[in-house]
Design an enzyme around this catalytic site. Structure first.
Site, short mmCIF file in Angstrom:
data_model
loop_
_atom_site.label_atom_id
_atom_site.label_comp_id
_atom_site.label_asym_id
_atom_site.label_seq_id
_atom_site.Cartn_x
_atom_site.Cartn_y
_atom_site.Cartn_z
N ARG A 86 0.84 -1.21 0.00
CA ARG A 86 0.00 0.00 0.00
C ARG A 86 0.87 1.25 0.00
O ARG A 86 0.57 2.24 -0.67
CB ARG A 86 -0.92 -0.02 1.22
CG ARG A 86 -1.93 -1.17 1.20
CD ARG A 86 -2.70 -1.23 2.50
NE ARG A 86 -3.65 -2.34 2.58
CZ ARG A 86 -3.32 -3.56 2.97
NH1 ARG A 86 -2.08 -3.88 3.26
NH2 ARG A 86 -4.26 -4.51 3.05
N ASP A 146 -9.56 -4.60 8.40
CA ASP A 146 -8.70 -5.60 9.04
C ASP A 146 -9.37 -6.15 10.30
O ASP A 146 -9.28 -7.34 10.61
CB ASP A 146 -7.35 -4.96 9.41
CG ASP A 146 -6.83 -4.12 8.27
OD1 ASP A 146 -6.03 -4.61 7.47
OD2 ASP A 146 -7.28 -2.96 8.15
N ARG A 149 -11.81 -8.61 9.18
CA ARG A 149 -11.13 -9.86 8.79
C ARG A 149 -10.73 -10.65 10.04
O ARG A 149 -10.88 -11.88 10.09
CB ARG A 149 -9.89 -9.53 7.95
CG ARG A 149 -10.25 -9.04 6.56
CD ARG A 149 -9.07 -8.45 5.82
NE ARG A 149 -9.43 -8.12 4.43
CZ ARG A 149 -8.79 -7.24 3.67
NH1 ARG A 149 -7.74 -6.58 4.15
NH2 ARG A 149 -9.18 -7.02 2.44
N HIS A 173 -3.22 0.50 8.45
CA HIS A 173 -3.93 -0.43 7.57
C HIS A 173 -2.88 -0.88 6.57
O HIS A 173 -2.71 -0.30 5.50
CB HIS A 173 -5.10 0.26 6.87
CG HIS A 173 -5.70 -0.56 5.75
ND1 HIS A 173 -6.24 -1.81 5.96
CD2 HIS A 173 -5.81 -0.33 4.42
CE1 HIS A 173 -6.65 -2.30 4.80
NE2 HIS A 173 -6.40 -1.43 3.85
#
Ligand SMILES: NC(=O)C1=CN([C@@H]2O[C@H](COP(=O)(O)OP(=O)(O)OC[C@H]3O[C@@H](n4cnc5c(N)ncnc54)[C@H](O)[C@@H]3O)[C@@H](O)[C@H]2O)C=CC1
Ligand SMILES: CC(=O)C(=O)O
Length: 311
Positions: A86, A146, A149, A173
């Site tokens: 990212r 997250d 998840r 993140h």
């Protein structure tokens, strides 16, 4: 509440679709530099509305279509290609936001800005600086995905509903994120106690598998379908609902933070209280020494990355 979306690609369109289904927006307005794409996404999402609970209207256009929006979701920019992190996207997406934020502020000066574009924490920092808004009115989706998840994988291991599993992912993140295992609970009970009662102990192997499943999820999904969109789309719609309904819900989201784990002026995720004014309060979690060190490292990495952009 009217909700604007800038960036009508995989993430922006999934957010619009999730908003049409959850009914948190009375109006959705979509902008993209590819106007035809924005128009097509708006029409497609509008065709889902007759199957939803609320009569949301969906339109597309230039920035003036954002007028009167209470929240504008920022999902414009490039996503990761296989092999990219990212953070690798920062320079390209900071350039995109240099074009976008002024136009959004001019069209919808009262809007709370909700950043999805990666690297979302540093882009939240960039947006706070470019917009001049108070930090609590610039929200990064951060680790909301997250955390989802984490809860989903833990719930799968325990054979329970993810809604009954409570635990947060903190910090970036991204690759340095911190799974706060020590404070995870099921209902009101500590995780280890519930896991033992269910005969589903959290062994080192289970912990490593879940950690990898959370931390590497985006890489795996991008390898399979070139993007991730449904999870984040639902997460963005959840954040909007908390704002539109002044819920004071506790969600793990990113914002510019004066100091955390010894690091000053850094945007990252912690559990935060979300309502009509944006982020109202931050709840600093109790962590064990290992998690505290990992959060300090994650915050330090994000601060260094922001330093490289001189923000
Ligand atoms: N925060 C999170 O949890 C997640 C964040 N993302 C991030 O969201 C961003 C968008 O991802 P996708 O939707 O998959 O990408 P995409 O390529 O499908 O869509 C991006 C859209 O932005 C538009 N765009 C680019 N520059 C623009 C500009 N200057 N003005 C207006 N529109 C512009 C493009 O035309 C395109 O339609 C990426 O940075 C990605 O990494 C993706 C998944 C999860
Ligand atoms: C792409 C991304 O940031 C994610 O799915 O977590």
């Amino acid at each position: 509440m009217k909700v604007g979306i800038v960036g009508a690609g995989m993430v922006g369109s999934a957010a619009g679709y999730a908003l049409a289904l959850n009914g948190a927006a009375s109006r959705i307005a979509i902008v993209d530099r590819n106007r035809d794409l924005a128009v097509a996404q708006a029409q497609d999402i509008a065709h889902a509305v007759p199957f939803a609970h609320a009569a949301t209207t969906v339109e597309a256009g230039d920035y003036d279509v954002l007028q009167d929006a209470g929240v504008v979701i920022l999902a414009a920019g490039v996503g990761q290609k296989p092999g990219e992190s990212r953070l690798d996207l920062l320079a390209r997406n900071a350039e995109v936001f240099a074009q976008v934020i002024g136009a959004v502020r001019a069209a919808a000066p009262q809007a709370i800005l909700l950043v999805a574009t990666n690297p979302v924490d540093v882009m939240t920092h960039v947006t706070t600086r470019l917009s001049g808004l108070a930090p609590g009115r610039v929200i990064g989706s951060g680790t909301i995905l997250d955390t989802a998840r984490f809860r989903s994988l833990l719930a799968g291991h325990l054979g329970l509903a993810p809604h009954s599993v409570h635990g947060y992912v903190l910090g970036e993140h991204g690759d340095s994120e911190v799974l706060a295992w020590s404070s995870a609970r099921v209902g009101s009970e500590p995780l280890a106690s519930v896991a033992a009662q269910l005969g589903a102990a959290i062994t080192g192997e289970v912990r490593a598998r879940i950690d990898d499943g959370v931390r590497r999820a985006a890489y795996r999904i991008i390898a399979g379908k070139s993007a991730t969109n449904y999870g984040i789309g639902a997460g963005l719609a959840r954040i909007v609902r908390a704002i539109a309904q002044d819920e004071r819900a506790v969600l793990s989201v990113s914002m510019c933070t004066d100091e955390i784990a010894g690091v000053r002026d850094v945007a990252l995720s912690l559990p935060r209280v979300l309502g009509a004014e944006g982020i109202g309060a931050t709840l600093v979690p109790e962590l064990n020494p290992e998690e505290t060190a990992a959060l300090a490292a994650s915050a330090g990495l994000l601060r260094e990355t922001a330093d490289a952009l001189a923000i």
